[in-house]
Design a protein around this motif. Structure first.
Motif, PDB file in Angstrom:
ATOM      1  N   GLU A   1       0.911  -1.156   0.011  1.00 51.62           N
ATOM      2  CA  GLU A   1       0.023   0.078   0.073  1.00 51.62           C
ATOM      3  C   GLU A   1       0.770   1.211   0.109  1.00 51.62           C
ATOM      4  OE1 GLU A   1      -3.399   2.344   2.341  1.00 51.62           O
ATOM      5  OE2 GLU A   1      -2.751   0.091   2.889  1.00 51.62           O
ATOM      6  N   PRO A   2       1.855   1.403   0.821  1.00 48.98           N
ATOM      7  CA  PRO A   2       2.658   2.732   0.678  1.00 48.98           C
ATOM      8  C   PRO A   2       3.314   3.103  -0.576  1.00 48.98           C
ATOM      9  CG  PRO A   2       3.437   1.354   2.567  1.00 48.98           C
ATOM     10  CD  PRO A   2       2.449   0.570   1.665  1.00 48.98           C
ATOM     11  N   MET A   3       3.448   2.028  -1.579  1.00 51.30           N
ATOM     12  CA  MET A   3       3.740   2.337  -3.061  1.00 51.30           C
ATOM     13  C   MET A   3       2.823   2.735  -4.081  1.00 51.30           C
ATOM     14  SD  MET A   3       6.620  -0.668  -3.558  1.00 51.30           S
ATOM     15  CE  MET A   3       6.516  -1.831  -1.987  1.00 51.30           C
ATOM     16  N   ILE A   4       1.426   2.728  -3.551  1.00 53.08           N
ATOM     17  CA  ILE A   4       0.316   2.946  -4.468  1.00 53.08           C
ATOM     18  C   ILE A   4       0.277   4.535  -4.507  1.00 53.08           C
ATOM     19  CG2 ILE A   4      -1.922   2.793  -4.674  1.00 53.08           C
ATOM     20  CD1 ILE A   4      -0.251   0.114  -5.203  1.00 53.08           C
ATOM     21  N   PRO A   5      -0.007   5.203  -5.423  1.00 51.54           N
ATOM     22  CA  PRO A   5      -0.245   6.671  -5.520  1.00 51.54           C
ATOM     23  C   PRO A   5      -1.523   6.996  -4.700  1.00 51.54           C
ATOM     24  CG  PRO A   5       0.060   5.676  -7.768  1.00 51.54           C
ATOM     25  CD  PRO A   5      -0.060   4.707  -6.849  1.00 51.54           C
ATOM     26  N   ALA A   6      -1.675   8.228  -4.311  1.00 45.74           N
ATOM     27  CA  ALA A   6      -2.631   8.535  -3.168  1.00 45.74           C
ATOM     28  C   ALA A   6      -3.959   8.464  -3.893  1.00 45.74           C
ATOM     29  CB  ALA A   6      -2.265  10.005  -2.940  1.00 45.74           C
ATOM     30  N   GLU A   7      -4.032   8.834  -5.249  1.00 40.92           N
ATOM     31  CA  GLU A   7      -5.428   8.629  -5.784  1.00 40.92           C
ATOM     32  C   GLU A   7      -5.997   7.414  -6.163  1.00 40.92           C
ATOM     33  OE1 GLU A   7      -2.095   9.168  -8.946  1.00 40.92           O
ATOM     34  OE2 GLU A   7      -2.863  10.487  -7.113  1.00 40.92           O
ATOM     35  N   LEU A   8      -5.070   6.435  -6.068  1.00 39.33           N
ATOM     36  CA  LEU A   8      -5.512   5.015  -6.252  1.00 39.33           C
ATOM     37  C   LEU A   8      -5.476   4.282  -4.717  1.00 39.33           C
ATOM     38  CD1 LEU A   8      -3.630   4.016  -9.183  1.00 39.33           C
ATOM     39  CD2 LEU A   8      -5.978   4.519  -9.187  1.00 39.33           C
ATOM     40  N   GLU A   9      -5.241   4.914  -3.551  1.00 42.46           N
ATOM     41  CA  GLU A   9      -5.185   4.332  -2.265  1.00 42.46           C
ATOM     42  C   GLU A   9      -6.230   3.473  -2.010  1.00 42.46           C
ATOM     43  OE1 GLU A   9      -3.855   5.633   1.889  1.00 42.46           O
ATOM     44  OE2 GLU A   9      -2.957   6.573   0.225  1.00 42.46           O
ATOM     45  N   HIS A  10      -7.578   4.236  -2.178  1.00 44.79           N
ATOM     46  CA  HIS A  10      -8.972   3.726  -1.524  1.00 44.79           C
ATOM     47  C   HIS A  10      -9.217   2.587  -2.660  1.00 44.79           C
ATOM     48  CE1 HIS A  10      -9.425   7.087   0.931  1.00 44.79           C
ATOM     49  NE2 HIS A  10      -9.074   7.743   0.312  1.00 44.79           N
ATOM     50  N   VAL A  11      -9.213   2.650  -3.889  1.00 41.98           N
ATOM     51  CA  VAL A  11      -9.553   1.663  -4.718  1.00 41.98           C
ATOM     52  C   VAL A  11      -8.580   0.471  -4.245  1.00 41.98           C
ATOM     53  CG1 VAL A  11      -9.362   0.663  -7.114  1.00 41.98           C
ATOM     54  CG2 VAL A  11     -10.030   3.260  -6.614  1.00 41.98           C
ATOM     55  N   PHE A  12      -7.395   0.441  -4.057  1.00 43.43           N
ATOM     56  CA  PHE A  12      -6.352  -0.531  -3.705  1.00 43.43           C
ATOM     57  C   PHE A  12      -6.962  -1.203  -2.372  1.00 43.43           C
ATOM     58  CE2 PHE A  12      -2.608  -2.271  -1.623  1.00 43.43           C
ATOM     59  CZ  PHE A  12      -2.071  -2.741  -2.706  1.00 43.43           C
TER      60      PHE A  12
END
Length: 137
Positions: free
Chosen positions: A48-59
């Motif tokens: 999760e820390p490597m995921i861009p902020a705009e995709l964090e909720h989807v992830f």
């Protein structure tokens, strides 16, 4: 009916036991795959820390959904395997233990260990993901 009039005798008992052993081997494999899938989801969640902020909720939604599916499938598989190995009161105990995350790991390990010991007592080699179904023939 066979010659003795018993309706199958030893041959039918061997066939029934072989079918029972195959069911246990198949259900043990389901338990191990579901359990491994759950831990794979947890490892993916650690990204999760490597995921861009705009995709964090989807992830987060995808990982949590996959984890819930894996936990439910592991619980169902463990109860089905316990049904083959134990009597009904013990199956109910396993089902209740599957509700809590820490006790579910212990219940899965114990049911899997019992299934492994049973299969090994029948002369079947059990590997990392259970017995190969072709070995149970």
């Amino acid at each position: 009916m066979d010659e003795q009039g018993t309706g199958g005798g030893i041959a039918s008992e061997d066939a029934n036991e072989q079918a029972w052993v195959r069911r246990i081997a198949r259900k043990q494999r389901y338990v191990l795959i579901a359990f491994s899938s759950y831990y794979a989801c947890c490892l993916v969640g650690a990204l999760e820390p490597m995921i861009p902020a705009e995709l964090e909720h989807v992830f987060q939604f995808c990982v949590i959904t996959l984890c819930v599916i894996c936990v439910i499938s592991a619980a169902v598989a463990a109860v089905l395997l316990a049904r083959e190995l134990y009597n009904w009161p013990m199956v109910i105990v396993v089902a209740l233990l599957m509700v809590h995350p820490c006790t579910s790991v212990i219940a899965l390990a114990l049911v899997n260990q019992h299934a492994t010991q049973f299969l090994q007592s029948k002369g079947i080699r059990v590997g990392l993901f259970g017995a190969k179904l072709k070995n149970t023939e």
